[in-house]
Design a protein around this motif. Sequence first.
Motif, short mmCIF file in Angstrom:
data_model
loop_
_atom_site.label_atom_id
_atom_site.label_comp_id
_atom_site.label_asym_id
_atom_site.label_seq_id
_atom_site.Cartn_x
_atom_site.Cartn_y
_atom_site.Cartn_z
N GLN A 91 32.22 32.50 41.85
CA GLN A 91 32.94 33.61 42.47
C GLN A 91 33.51 33.19 43.84
O GLN A 91 34.63 33.57 44.19
CB GLN A 91 32.01 34.81 42.63
N ALA A 92 32.73 32.42 44.60
CA ALA A 92 33.21 31.95 45.90
C ALA A 92 34.44 31.05 45.73
O ALA A 92 35.43 31.15 46.47
CB ALA A 92 32.11 31.21 46.64
N THR A 93 34.37 30.17 44.71
CA THR A 93 35.52 29.29 44.44
C THR A 93 36.74 30.11 44.04
O THR A 93 37.87 29.83 44.49
CB THR A 93 35.16 28.30 43.32
N ALA A 94 36.51 31.13 43.19
CA ALA A 94 37.63 31.98 42.77
C ALA A 94 38.22 32.74 43.96
O ALA A 94 39.45 32.87 44.07
CB ALA A 94 37.16 32.96 41.69
N LEU A 95 37.37 33.23 44.86
CA LEU A 95 37.86 33.93 46.04
C LEU A 95 38.67 33.01 46.94
O LEU A 95 39.70 33.41 47.50
CB LEU A 95 36.69 34.54 46.81
N GLU A 96 38.20 31.77 47.10
CA GLU A 96 38.95 30.81 47.92
C GLU A 96 40.33 30.55 47.32
O GLU A 96 41.33 30.49 48.05
CB GLU A 96 38.17 29.49 48.02
#
Length: 247
Positions: A90-95
Amino acid sequence: MGKTDSEQHCEIPVQSKTPTRIGVCLSVAYVVCIAVYVFIEWCNLLKMKPNEFGDFMAGAFGPLALFWLVCGYFQQGAELRQNTAALQLQATALEKQVDELEKSVKHQAAQADASREALDFSQEERAIRVAREASLYAPRLAVALFMPYTSTAPGLFQVNLKNEGAPAWPLSVKSDRCIPTTGKLRELETGASMSIQAMKPDNFDWPSEITIEVKLNDRLNCERTAVLTFQLDELKQQYASPVLLLQ
């Protein structure tokens, strides 16, 4: 069908159910063994006292409870690892979403700058076109004749204005220091002239400067003003040739 980049980045691995299935199978096998033992030792079990029967049940199912406690520990660890992986995804997707949003903002800013430049260019073109049209349809007055009168004459001077530009329609001729007369005002075509005679008002005191304003309408129906300024020559007691300013 292939998955999109966002679906691939947001995909969370599914937890394997194999450990649970193995635990269930081992538990079933263990319970079967206990059942077989109970079936074989049925007579001895009936002779047990309640406290002995409780000890038997605790000893029989204690290992099974410990076994599931250990299985739960490992299962919880697997779930924690799965949640951590999901949070990382999710963090990667948000970035990536933030990067895409920044690119979108930059693209929109570039489009806004391009639109602003196009608008400025359009306004400049319009201003140039309006100025060109105004110059094409504007009259251009010039002093064609100036004849001053003597100081004893009832008039001050006569001035003829020639139109070297587009046709115009004189509206009025006014002055606060003299009485300008023109006769009937008519259309001032290209190359035509209009004559203005300045007469002395009562109690004329020979001011150092006389201004005459000629108001006209051009072909665009815009009002224009021609200002003629006459300076007094005190030695000759006459007014000199005027300075003409068309506004």
